[in-house]
Scaffold this motif. Structure first.
Motif, PDB file in Angstrom:
ATOM      1  N   SER A 225       0.820  -1.218   0.000  1.00 42.38           N
ATOM      2  CA  SER A 225       0.000   0.000   0.000  1.00 42.38           C
ATOM      3  C   SER A 225       0.848   1.260   0.000  1.00 42.38           C
ATOM      4  CB  SER A 225      -0.934   0.010   1.216  1.00 42.38           C
ATOM      5  OG  SER A 225      -0.184   0.057   2.431  1.00 42.38           O
ATOM      6  N   PHE A 226       2.134   1.153   0.389  1.00 39.91           N
ATOM      7  CA  PHE A 226       3.023   2.310   0.363  1.00 39.91           C
ATOM      8  C   PHE A 226       3.391   2.621  -1.090  1.00 39.91           C
ATOM      9  CE2 PHE A 226       3.516   1.077   4.741  1.00 39.91           C
ATOM     10  CZ  PHE A 226       3.730   2.276   5.401  1.00 39.91           C
ATOM     11  N   PRO A 227       3.265   3.872  -1.508  1.00 38.39           N
ATOM     12  CA  PRO A 227       3.595   4.213  -2.905  1.00 38.39           C
ATOM     13  C   PRO A 227       5.071   3.982  -3.199  1.00 38.39           C
ATOM     14  CG  PRO A 227       3.251   6.205  -1.608  1.00 38.39           C
ATOM     15  CD  PRO A 227       2.832   5.056  -0.735  1.00 38.39           C
ATOM     16  N   HIS A 228       5.334   3.635  -4.441  1.00 37.81           N
ATOM     17  CA  HIS A 228       6.708   3.436  -4.873  1.00 37.81           C
ATOM     18  C   HIS A 228       7.433   4.772  -4.951  1.00 37.81           C
ATOM     19  CE1 HIS A 228       5.881  -0.725  -5.973  1.00 37.81           C
ATOM     20  NE2 HIS A 228       7.164  -0.861  -6.244  1.00 37.81           N
ATOM     21  N   ARG A 229       8.682   4.798  -4.510  1.00 36.86           N
ATOM     22  CA  ARG A 229       9.558   5.928  -4.764  1.00 36.86           C
ATOM     23  C   ARG A 229      10.255   5.700  -6.101  1.00 36.86           C
ATOM     24  NH1 ARG A 229      10.883   9.532  -1.268  1.00 36.86           N
ATOM     25  NH2 ARG A 229      13.086   9.630  -1.802  1.00 36.86           N
ATOM     26  N   PRO A 230      10.699   6.774  -6.786  1.00 36.42           N
ATOM     27  CA  PRO A 230      11.292   6.627  -8.127  1.00 36.42           C
ATOM     28  C   PRO A 230      12.496   5.704  -8.162  1.00 36.42           C
ATOM     29  CG  PRO A 230      10.840   8.928  -7.635  1.00 36.42           C
ATOM     30  CD  PRO A 230      10.614   8.174  -6.373  1.00 36.42           C
ATOM     31  N   ASN A 231      13.095   5.480  -7.000  1.00 37.61           N
ATOM     32  CA  ASN A 231      14.340   4.722  -6.948  1.00 37.61           C
ATOM     33  C   ASN A 231      14.135   3.288  -6.471  1.00 37.61           C
ATOM     34  OD1 ASN A 231      17.204   4.745  -7.255  1.00 37.61           O
ATOM     35  ND2 ASN A 231      17.361   4.668  -5.026  1.00 37.61           N
ATOM     36  N   GLU A 232      12.937   2.757  -6.614  1.00 39.52           N
ATOM     37  CA  GLU A 232      12.632   1.414  -6.134  1.00 39.52           C
ATOM     38  C   GLU A 232      12.052   0.561  -7.259  1.00 39.52           C
ATOM     39  OE1 GLU A 232      11.361   2.915  -1.629  1.00 39.52           O
ATOM     40  OE2 GLU A 232       9.836   2.104  -2.991  1.00 39.52           O
ATOM     41  N   ILE A 233      12.321  -0.728  -7.185  1.00 39.38           N
ATOM     42  CA  ILE A 233      11.686  -1.681  -8.094  1.00 39.38           C
ATOM     43  C   ILE A 233      11.044  -2.777  -7.251  1.00 39.38           C
ATOM     44  CG2 ILE A 233      13.223  -1.237 -10.045  1.00 39.38           C
ATOM     45  CD1 ILE A 233      14.762  -3.744  -9.299  1.00 39.38           C
ATOM     46  N   LYS A 234       9.922  -3.298  -7.729  1.00 38.66           N
ATOM     47  CA  LYS A 234       9.207  -4.342  -7.009  1.00 38.66           C
ATOM     48  C   LYS A 234       9.814  -5.691  -7.334  1.00 38.66           C
ATOM     49  CE  LYS A 234       4.590  -6.166  -6.082  1.00 38.66           C
ATOM     50  NZ  LYS A 234       3.127  -5.995  -6.328  1.00 38.66           N
ATOM     51  N   LEU A 235      10.117  -6.473  -6.305  1.00 38.69           N
ATOM     52  CA  LEU A 235      10.679  -7.808  -6.477  1.00 38.69           C
ATOM     53  C   LEU A 235       9.588  -8.870  -6.438  1.00 38.69           C
ATOM     54  CD1 LEU A 235      13.830  -7.439  -4.183  1.00 38.69           C
ATOM     55  CD2 LEU A 235      13.728  -7.226  -6.675  1.00 38.69           C
ATOM     56  N   SER A 236       8.684  -8.725  -5.498  1.00 40.32           N
ATOM     57  CA  SER A 236       7.566  -9.659  -5.343  1.00 40.32           C
ATOM     58  C   SER A 236       6.569  -9.033  -4.385  1.00 40.32           C
ATOM     59  CB  SER A 236       8.065 -11.010  -4.805  1.00 40.32           C
ATOM     60  OG  SER A 236       8.628 -10.866  -3.515  1.00 40.32           O
ATOM     61  N   GLU A 237       5.548  -9.753  -4.010  1.00 39.74           N
ATOM     62  CA  GLU A 237       4.563  -9.231  -3.074  1.00 39.74           C
ATOM     63  C   GLU A 237       5.234  -8.837  -1.766  1.00 39.74           C
ATOM     64  OE1 GLU A 237       0.578  -8.186  -2.376  1.00 39.74           O
ATOM     65  OE2 GLU A 237       1.458  -9.071  -4.170  1.00 39.74           O
ATOM     66  N   GLY A 238       5.161  -7.540  -1.419  1.00 41.88           N
ATOM     67  CA  GLY A 238       5.722  -7.069  -0.164  1.00 41.88           C
ATOM     68  C   GLY A 238       7.233  -6.940  -0.138  1.00 41.88           C
ATOM     69  N   ARG A 239       7.914  -7.075  -1.285  1.00 40.86           N
ATOM     70  CA  ARG A 239       9.376  -6.974  -1.330  1.00 40.86           C
ATOM     71  C   ARG A 239       9.793  -6.004  -2.434  1.00 40.86           C
ATOM     72  NH1 ARG A 239      12.333 -10.923  -2.970  1.00 40.86           N
ATOM     73  NH2 ARG A 239      14.183 -10.338  -1.773  1.00 40.86           N
ATOM     74  N   ARG A 240      10.709  -5.113  -2.105  1.00 43.57           N
ATOM     75  CA  ARG A 240      11.228  -4.167  -3.080  1.00 43.57           C
ATOM     76  C   ARG A 240      12.749  -4.073  -2.971  1.00 43.57           C
ATOM     77  NH1 ARG A 240       7.107   0.996  -2.210  1.00 43.57           N
ATOM     78  NH2 ARG A 240       5.168  -0.233  -2.173  1.00 43.57           N
ATOM     79  N   LYS A 241      13.329  -3.495  -3.989  1.00 36.09           N
ATOM     80  CA  LYS A 241      14.768  -3.204  -3.995  1.00 36.09           C
ATOM     81  C   LYS A 241      14.941  -1.699  -4.109  1.00 36.09           C
ATOM     82  CE  LYS A 241      17.488  -5.777  -6.487  1.00 36.09           C
ATOM     83  NZ  LYS A 241      18.356  -6.440  -5.483  1.00 36.09           N
ATOM     84  N   ARG A 242      15.631  -1.120  -3.123  1.00 34.67           N
ATOM     85  CA  ARG A 242      16.008   0.290  -3.224  1.00 34.67           C
ATOM     86  C   ARG A 242      17.375   0.354  -3.894  1.00 34.67           C
ATOM     87  NH1 ARG A 242      19.303   2.684   0.487  1.00 34.67           N
ATOM     88  NH2 ARG A 242      20.635   1.619  -0.997  1.00 34.67           N
ATOM     89  N   LEU A 243      17.462   1.073  -4.991  1.00 35.88           N
ATOM     90  CA  LEU A 243      18.684   1.124  -5.785  1.00 35.88           C
ATOM     91  C   LEU A 243      19.674   2.093  -5.153  1.00 35.88           C
ATOM     92  CD1 LEU A 243      17.072   1.181  -9.342  1.00 35.88           C
ATOM     93  CD2 LEU A 243      17.673  -0.791  -7.907  1.00 35.88           C
ATOM     94  N   GLY A 244      20.924   1.678  -5.018  1.00 38.76           N
ATOM     95  CA  GLY A 244      21.937   2.464  -4.339  1.00 38.76           C
ATOM     96  C   GLY A 244      22.620   3.477  -5.240  1.00 38.76           C
ATOM     97  N   VAL A 245      23.540   4.217  -4.649  1.00 36.31           N
ATOM     98  CA  VAL A 245      24.266   5.252  -5.395  1.00 36.31           C
ATOM     99  C   VAL A 245      25.032   4.641  -6.554  1.00 36.31           C
ATOM    100  CG1 VAL A 245      26.045   7.034  -5.247  1.00 36.31           C
ATOM    101  CG2 VAL A 245      24.423   6.750  -3.361  1.00 36.31           C
ATOM    102  N   PHE A 246      25.732   3.539  -6.293  1.00 37.73           N
ATOM    103  CA  PHE A 246      26.432   2.812  -7.349  1.00 37.73           C
ATOM    104  C   PHE A 246      25.722   1.470  -7.548  1.00 37.73           C
ATOM    105  CE2 PHE A 246      29.726   5.624  -5.560  1.00 37.73           C
ATOM    106  CZ  PHE A 246      30.087   6.305  -6.704  1.00 37.73           C
ATOM    107  N   SER A 247      24.511   1.531  -8.040  1.00 40.85           N
ATOM    108  CA  SER A 247      23.597   0.393  -8.090  1.00 40.85           C
ATOM    109  C   SER A 247      24.113  -0.753  -8.947  1.00 40.85           C
ATOM    110  CB  SER A 247      22.239   0.863  -8.628  1.00 40.85           C
ATOM    111  OG  SER A 247      21.400  -0.220  -8.890  1.00 40.85           O
ATOM    112  N   SER A 248      24.258  -1.922  -8.333  1.00 38.38           N
ATOM    113  CA  SER A 248      24.646  -3.118  -9.076  1.00 38.38           C
ATOM    114  C   SER A 248      23.561  -3.510 -10.071  1.00 38.38           C
ATOM    115  CB  SER A 248      24.915  -4.279  -8.104  1.00 38.38           C
ATOM    116  OG  SER A 248      26.026  -4.011  -7.294  1.00 38.38           O
ATOM    117  N   TYR A 249      22.305  -3.313  -9.678  1.00 40.76           N
ATOM    118  CA  TYR A 249      21.202  -3.654 -10.577  1.00 40.76           C
ATOM    119  C   TYR A 249      21.252  -2.801 -11.847  1.00 40.76           C
ATOM    120  CZ  TYR A 249      16.457  -3.915 -12.446  1.00 40.76           C
ATOM    121  OH  TYR A 249      15.374  -4.067 -13.275  1.00 40.76           O
TER     122      TYR A 249
END
Length: 503
Positions: free
Chosen positions: A246-270
């Motif tokens: 229910s929390f809105p996505h921030r521009p720097n996040e990607i959804k991994l699965s239900e209830g799981r996200r990845k916050r991308l870092g300064v030197f993002s490996s992703y």
């Protein structure tokens, strides 16, 4: 006095000194970054990087704050983050600085305010045995009188993840700065503004507003930070975390699965793996303290909250009431010199500024007010000095000349019949020990009246000039020669006058 904390090591000082100082052009425009006006190539052969501009004609803008922090917090390790004219900082500071981080210069890439620090920290500090737990990070282009020892002790006492120094600014200027709302601050129901914060020096930050004129707070991000090692660890690369969908996505996040996200870092490996950034480049959505990282700390406690009992957590604000000023424009730089003479200044004009270093010698001017002067100064008996005035080393003031309420940098000759009033004449680079090419310049004025001006270098020997279109100044060109109709003059090879009048 020992640091009154549980940390065995003092913090490390990391100075942000990479700004271009573009609003100060052409004072800061060296030959490599020359500009064109009406087809004429211009630069200042006496250019200084902004943090090294000698306020009061003798002390670099950044120096007193650095000295205060090192003394108060017993710091013995210093790094400087560089980008523009990096060789000048190396030459001026030499072995007193442990690391000069100029990866941006080497790669010709902008790493932004967080990336430029993390790149140096990651390569030189992170893997070492002697790693500090906290880092004091001031901007090199501000004036500030702040008790950094008190700020640091409160940061440690509260086990803060990060602490920002905060200085109130005029309400009509809040749009120029990042501002904050803190826990315990009270909103005035009549103005809808948070203004009752006095007496609460250290408090958790609830909202971070990045440069909006509609901010409800005038507590300005004063560009002095204390950052814990844990925050560096959390932002340098990607972090997976759990969060309700229910929390809105921030521009720097990607959804991994239900209830799981990845916050991308300064030197993002992703992002590197996806080919969206190259190795050594920063994530453009997560590279600046004010725009990205500080708001993320507030909005994502799932990442930055305590994972273990002793983890530093929380973004805090330390309010100080001493002088603070951002001298990033030509008018502000001229005003800072005038404030130095008056001994008062800052955002509200009422902060003590008598502490800035001045020449040791002092006499009374013809009006009874102080005139500070350096070594090897020659003053004609028929000249007139009106204080408060500062005169640097190796200055000559000749017959029938007048210097009133001005700063005369080292090496100038105020020749016969000249009148300098409410102006600042900057010294040659060589007086700061910097490499100088002054073949085209003469630091001398004769039979000239200069009022309310900021003079960034000597005058060109060939006399050619062009006009900087500043504050409504008008100019025209004919046969390569500028015709001054109104405003300001500068030299083809060197900046002369900014925002002033010369006759």
């Amino acid at each position: 006095m020992k640091v009154s904390t549980g940390y065995k090591k003092p913090p490390m000082l990391v100075v942000l000194a990479g700004g271009l100082g573009s609003r100060l052009a052409p004072i800061t425009i060296c030959e490599k970054s020359s500009q064109k006006i009406s087809g004429t190539r211009i630069y200042n052969s006496n250019a200084f990087p902004k943090p090294l501009l000698p306020l009061g004609g003798m002390i670099p803008l950044m120096q007193p704050l650095i000295d205060t922090i090192k003394s108060e917090c017993e710091i013995d390790r210093t790094a400087m983050v560089l980008m523009y004219m990096p060789e000048d900082f190396r030459q001026y500071y030499g072995n007193s600085v442990e690391y000069f981080w100029d990866h941006q210069v080497e790669r010709n890439v902008n790493l932004d305010t967080a990336g430029c620090i993390l790149e140096g920290w990651n390569s030189d500090i992170r893997g070492s045995l002697d790693i500090p737990a906290n880092y004091i990070i001031p901007s090199g282009d501000i004036r500030a009188k702040i008790n950094t020892r008190e700020m640091y002790d409160l940061h440690v006492k509260n086990n803060a993840l990060a602490t920002i120094a905060l200085a109130p600014v005029q309400w009509h200027e809040v749009g120029r700065f990042g501002t904050v709302v803190r826990e315990g601050d009270i909103r005035d129901i009549n103005t809808d503004r948070f203004s009752l914060y006095l007496g609460q020096k250290f408090s958790r930050i609830l909202e971070f507003k990045e440069k909006t004129p509609h901010s409800p707070s005038n507590l300005n991000n004063a560009s002095i930070y204390i950052i814990s090692k844990r925050l560096f660890d959390l932002i340098v690369d990607d972090v997976d975390f759990l969060i309700d969908d229910s929390f809105p996505h921030r521009p720097n996040e990607i959804k991994l699965s239900e209830g799981r996200r990845k916050r991308l870092g300064v030197f993002s490996s992703y992002l590197k793996g996806e080919g969206l950034i190259k190795k050594g480049q920063v994530n453009p959505n997560f590279s600046d303290w004010g725009r990205h990282i500080f708001p993320d700390i507030i909005e994502r406690p799932q990442i930055y909250g305590q994972q273990e009992a002793n983890d530093p957590e929380g973004l805090y604000g330390f309010v100080f009431d001493g002088l603070w000023s951002d001298d990033g424009t030509k008018l502000a730089l001229w005003r800072s010199n005038m404030e130095l003479l008056a001994g008062m200044g800052g955002v509200f004009g009422n902060s003590d500024f008598s502490w800035w270093p001045k020449p040791e010698n002092i006499i009374k001017g013809n009006n009874g007010l102080p005139v500070w002067y350096g070594n090897n100064v020659k003053i004609s008996k028929s000249s007139t000095l009106l204080g408060p005035t500062i005169i640097g080393d190796n200055v000559t003031i000749e017959d029938n000349s007048i210097v009133a309420s001005s700063v005369i940098g080292s090496g100038w000759t105020i020749a016969y019949g000249s009148e300098i009033t409410s102006s600042a004449l900057y010294p040659d680079r060589k007086f700061l020990g910097l490499v100088a090419d002054n073949r085209h310049l003469e630091y001398s004025v004769k039979n000239k009246q200069i009022y309310g001006s900021l003079i960034g270098s000597g005058f060109p020997k060939n006399g050619s000039v062009f006009l900087v279109p500043n504050s409504g100044a008008k100019f025209s060109f004919s046969d390569g020669i500028a015709r001054i109709e109104k405003g300001v003059i500068v030299a083809t090879d060197s900046m002369l006058i900014i925002d002033g009048f010369i006759q």
